[in-house]
Scaffold this motif. Structure first.
Motif, PDB file in Angstrom:
ATOM      1  N   UNK A  65      29.505  66.870  66.528  1.00  0.00           N
ATOM      2  CA  UNK A  65      28.653  68.020  66.227  1.00  0.00           C
ATOM      3  C   UNK A  65      29.499  69.269  66.404  1.00  0.00           C
ATOM      4  N   UNK A  70      25.328  73.560  63.859  1.00  0.00           N
ATOM      5  CA  UNK A  70      24.875  73.795  62.486  1.00  0.00           C
ATOM      6  C   UNK A  70      25.500  72.797  61.519  1.00  0.00           C
ATOM      7  N   UNK A  71      26.359  71.937  62.033  1.00  0.00           N
ATOM      8  CA  UNK A  71      26.974  70.919  61.200  1.00  0.00           C
ATOM      9  C   UNK A  71      27.286  69.709  62.057  1.00  0.00           C
ATOM     10  N   UNK A  72      27.161  68.517  61.482  1.00  0.00           N
ATOM     11  CA  UNK A  72      27.453  67.314  62.252  1.00  0.00           C
ATOM     12  C   UNK A  72      27.758  66.136  61.351  1.00  0.00           C
ATOM     13  N   UNK A  73      28.480  65.173  61.926  1.00  0.00           N
ATOM     14  CA  UNK A  73      28.860  63.969  61.196  1.00  0.00           C
ATOM     15  C   UNK A  73      28.548  62.740  62.039  1.00  0.00           C
ATOM     16  N   UNK A  74      28.040  61.719  61.374  1.00  0.00           N
ATOM     17  CA  UNK A  74      27.851  60.404  61.998  1.00  0.00           C
ATOM     18  C   UNK A  74      28.755  59.449  61.238  1.00  0.00           C
ATOM     19  N   UNK A 192      27.357  63.601  56.525  1.00  0.00           N
ATOM     20  CA  UNK A 192      27.570  64.931  57.087  1.00  0.00           C
ATOM     21  C   UNK A 192      26.345  65.772  56.801  1.00  0.00           C
ATOM     22  N   UNK A 193      25.768  66.340  57.834  1.00  0.00           N
ATOM     23  CA  UNK A 193      24.624  67.245  57.669  1.00  0.00           C
ATOM     24  C   UNK A 193      25.097  68.664  57.936  1.00  0.00           C
ATOM     25  N   UNK A 194      24.641  69.589  57.063  1.00  0.00           N
ATOM     26  CA  UNK A 194      24.914  70.991  57.292  1.00  0.00           C
ATOM     27  C   UNK A 194      23.556  71.666  57.284  1.00  0.00           C
TER      28      UNK A 194
ATOM     29  N   UNK B  61      21.391  70.714  64.351  1.00  0.00           N
ATOM     30  CA  UNK B  61      21.821  69.367  63.998  1.00  0.00           C
ATOM     31  C   UNK B  61      22.321  68.729  65.281  1.00  0.00           C
ATOM     32  N   UNK B  74      21.985  60.732  63.455  1.00  0.00           N
ATOM     33  CA  UNK B  74      22.274  62.141  63.189  1.00  0.00           C
ATOM     34  C   UNK B  74      20.987  62.743  62.647  1.00  0.00           C
ATOM     35  N   UNK B 189      15.472  65.647  58.274  1.00  0.00           N
ATOM     36  CA  UNK B 189      16.116  64.395  57.870  1.00  0.00           C
ATOM     37  C   UNK B 189      16.831  63.775  59.050  1.00  0.00           C
ATOM     38  N   UNK B 193      22.729  54.709  61.940  1.00  0.00           N
ATOM     39  CA  UNK B 193      23.732  53.683  61.660  1.00  0.00           C
ATOM     40  C   UNK B 193      23.668  52.638  62.757  1.00  0.00           C
TER      41      UNK B 193
END
Lengths: 198, 198
Positions: A65, A70-74, A192-194, B61, B74, B189, B193
């Protein structure tokens, strides 16, 4: 149609149904596991929430995160054994990959994952940009393919320059870890969520 | 077709192109933003990596990785102001929602998100289960709808019982936070995983 003991065992694990029931369902479904699960469910013998799993693979799921949330990746990265999955080396790799996907903004793992329609749209745009350049067709094709290669290196995680050392690609980083651990390492997926974006 | 200053401003932010160029592209595209971006790109006036954003919304996020790193979620939760997004209250809510989606295994945020084909398949299975029950059709329909309601409460995050207090649903939890902060709070959203699964 021969149903193996292994198939029956897997179906039991997936559905919670009895051994004979699983064997019967598999026979009726001619070995089709999804069909067998449906038959078991229709007969009221399998729970709805059991999922069809694929062959287990090892690895780690991790998230990154970005500061400010404000942005994150799984991300999911697979290896062959639990032993390697539990090493610091592997954990560091997965963390670096999550950071990379977040910071460099990849959309796909590899170029095979880019939808053909998107590639076609890119090509169309590059051609339109060059329309009045007066260059011969074979030169234009080369320029378009060059621009496409650049596009791939921007949107595909494995083709991006590694943010911590841009003399190597992310693929190089994965291969290095693979050589070090002696195991096949696969970046299976990431999202990736933004904040506020699709 | 009138193009407003606001539309031009948004297109500038999305593409990095000049004001007059944006205005012209919007006119040519009859106000269609996606079309206008394509026109600008074909003219070489917009960067490929700028994304079409939707109206900015605030929020957080966050991610939750289950112990052992074999499962993770996420999530994006929106609120109306940055002020609320930065409160501990909101951060706790988002963390709880990520934990919930991970531990209780939701597939969708709300029932509108469940693909109609999946709902139809569930209905079909419930009907097959009741086939030889000898009950009248109107009773069967009721039972099927009852089973469907249970299905929704299992796969839809907002309809699940909250894992930290099963006397309330997740929707109740969100509404409570909404009342407390005085802002509309939307679970936008999430993805989950699980190692080695689709």
């Amino acid at each position: 149609m021969t149903i193996t003991a292994e198939q029956v065992k897997q179906l039991r694990e997936q559905t919670g149904a009895g051994m004979m029931e699983c064997k019967k369902a598999l026979s009726e479904a001619a070995g089709d596991v999804a069909k067998a699960i449906e038959l078991l469910r229709k007969a009221g013998r399998a729970q709805a929430d059991k999922r069809s799993g694929r062959t287990a693979s090892e690895g780690l799921i991790d998230a990154y995160i970005h500061a400010g949330s404000r942005m994150g990746v799984l991300i999911e990265v697979n290896c062959e054994t639990d032993f390697v999955a539990r090493t610091d080396e592997f954990a560091r790799l997965v963390r670096d990959l999550a950071l990379q996907a977040c910071a460099a903004g990849a959309d796909y793992v590899r170029r095979e994952d880019v939808p053909p329609a998107r590639v076609e749209k890119e090509r169309e745009i590059y051609r339109a940009q060059l329309e009045n350049s007066g260059k011969p067709a074979n030169v234009l094709d080369k320029i378009v393919e060059g621009k496409l290669a650049k596009f791939y290196s921007e949107v595909c995680l494995l083709e991006q320059p590694f943010i911590k050392d841009d003399k190597m690609t992310v693929q190089d980083l994965v291969q290095r870890a693979s050589a070090k651990t002696g195991e096949n390492i696969i970046v299976r997926r990431f999202v990736r969520f933004q904040l506020g974006q699709e």
